[in-house]
Enzyme design. Structure first.
Site: not given
Length: 179
Positions: A114, A129
């Site tokens: 953003h 992960c």
């Protein structure tokens, strides 16, 4: 959510998109001894078991935060540097200030951005992960956006899960905001 919306996020595998891939085939975490693959996608490193590493990154005094093509190229370079698997990128430029919001959806999780180009500021999340290395994205971002300052906060997500479930392997359906 419609099937077209899922497809746009890289999640509808029936469309056979070249960027859509199953996470089961792409992001397995190895056990601590490195001898076999795990099916739960949790990692164990330095004696800690957790779901993934979440970086909260602030870029201050950064440039090219309104350049959609540059941001997409940078996200792709971040994915490559982290040895992650890109499923889909979606970016949106706001007409009012040229700021960009978007996400690179990964088999290993995501990278989001953003930006507020009028302030030279960008807020990024990098969550991964498996064996992907989210820290490898930091140098790519520094090179791409030339920030005056970079602030990185790291959270190992899910490391409290065993304590929350009292060591049980069953999945808990209740959530608590308290520690």
């Amino acid at each position: 959510m419609s099937s077209d919306a899922l497809f746009q996020l890289g999640m509808d595998l029936d469309h056979r998109s070249s960027t859509a891939q199953t996470e089961e085939s792409q992001s397995l975490c190895l056990d601590p001894k490195g001898s076999e693959e795990r099916n739960d996608f949790f990692c164990e490193r330095n004696g800690e078991r957790y779901a993934g590493t979440h970086l909260i990154i602030d870029l201050v005094g950064a440039v090219r935060l309104d350049d959609l093509d540059h941001i997409e190229t940078t996200l792709r370079r971040c994915v490559d540097a982290a040895r992650a698997t890109l499923l889909h990128i979606h970016l949106h430029r706001f007409a009012t200030n040229g700021g960009v919001s978007g996400v690179a959806v990964l088999a290993e999780s995501h990278i989001s951005i953003h930006s507020w180009p009028e302030h030279g500021y960008a807020a990024l999340d990098v969550f991964m992960c498996g064996s992907a290395d989210p820290n490898a994205t930091i140098d790519v971002m520094k090179q791409a956006f030339s920030p005056d300052k970079v602030v990185v906060k790291t959270e190992l997500r899910g490391r409290e899960l065993e304590r929350w479930n009292a060591g049980s392997k069953r999945h808990s359906m209740t959530a608590s905001a308290s520690a």
